[in-house]
Scaffold this active site. Structure first.
Site, PDB file in Angstrom:
ATOM      1  CG  ASP A 188      -2.296  -1.087   1.207  1.00  0.00           C
ATOM      2  OD1 ASP A 188      -1.884  -1.663   0.060  1.00  0.00           O
ATOM      3  OD2 ASP A 188      -2.845  -1.373   2.025  1.00  0.00           O
ATOM      4  CE1 TYR A 222       4.087  -6.474   3.245  1.00  0.00           C
ATOM      5  CE2 TYR A 222       3.350  -8.771   3.373  1.00  0.00           C
ATOM      6  CZ  TYR A 222       3.088  -7.972   2.308  1.00  0.00           C
ATOM      7  OH  TYR A 222       2.994  -7.500   1.483  1.00  0.00           O
TER       8      TYR A 222
END
Length: 257
Positions: free
Chosen positions: A52, A110
């Site tokens: 994002d 992540y």
């Protein structure tokens, strides 16, 4: 045609994410422009996933088909000379035609970083979320352990998710403490929209005592976004690594770091 896979690292602070968007200014847009400048080809790269706006990547993977005869070892330097300074190609490898950066990925990791210091570190503030209240790290570690396994993570994805199936597998999830910094690592088969950021937001609620570690299974079972914590801000999140099997033309050996 040649199928080329590359590893790219980028600071996502000033971009609208990895994947092309109508408003432009994405990592994909800049890479495709650089390839066009280099080879004259109009092509679309395939990313291992999207990040994002404001999210960073230490190791994002992508592939593309090209008719160019440029030697594989020359691609990174050639593209880097045509890319902004905050987008850097780290490696390139030629892969079989069947290779697909997203579908061939076996797992992704992540990392989210929280700065728990009294004052934010001015030099790393764009890569960390500064949380001024003390956090109970032991409780957060107890809570995150409940997320490991195969579950329906509807509670931990955006209400705007367009995925029909929210079942994913988290293989590993843990917290490392480095002075005032908490590094939260999550490795999974794949991730839903805002999934890691919602996990972090929920862990912060655990850390301040607003949610008990033992509540995590019930939050998962509820399959209700409102039961989990807020979505943590984007700047603390980084795509850390993407893993491929050895069948992918030695990609694991040549392109993983």
């Amino acid at each position: 045609m040649r199928n080329i896979c590359m590893k790219v690292s980028y600071d996502g602070s000033r971009y609208n994410g990895f994947q092309s968007q109508p408003d432009g200014n994405t990592i994909q847009d800049h890479i495709e422009k650089a390839i066009r400048m280099l080879t004259g080809e109009e092509l679309n790269i395939i990313g291992s996933g999207r990040t994002d706006a404001g999210v960073h990547a230490k190791a994002q993977m992508f592939n593309f088909l090209t008719a160019s005869a440029i030697p594989i070892e020359r691609w990174p330097l050639a593209l880097n000379s045509r890319l902004p300074d905050d987008i850097v190609i780290l490696d390139a490898v030629e892969v079989p035609e069947s290779f697909h950066a997203r579908r061939s990925a076996k797992r992704k990791t992540y990392r989210y970083t929280i700065d728990t210091g009294k004052f934010p570190d001015v030099f790393g503030r764009q890569y960390r979320y500064h949380h001024y209240r003390p956090l109970n790290v032991a409780a957060m570690r107890e809570a995150i352990a409940h997320l490991i396994g195969t579950h329906d993570y509807t509670s931990f994805t955006s209400a705007h998710s367009t995925k029909k199936n929210h079942v994913r597998t988290i293989y590993e999830a843990y917290i490392e403490q480095d002075g005032p910094f908490l590094h939260i690592y999550v490795t999974g088969s794949g991730f839903l929209y805002n999934m890691v950021r919602i996990i972090v937001g929920t862990l912060i609620k655990v850390g301040i005592g607003a949610v008990a570690p033992g509540d995590m299974p019930a939050i998962l079972e509820a399959r209700d976004r409102s039961k989990a914590g807020p979505t943590a801000i984007a700047q603390g999140l980084m795509l850390w690594d993407v893993y491929y099997s050895e069948l992918d033309a030695g990609l694991s050996d040549q392109s993983q770091g």
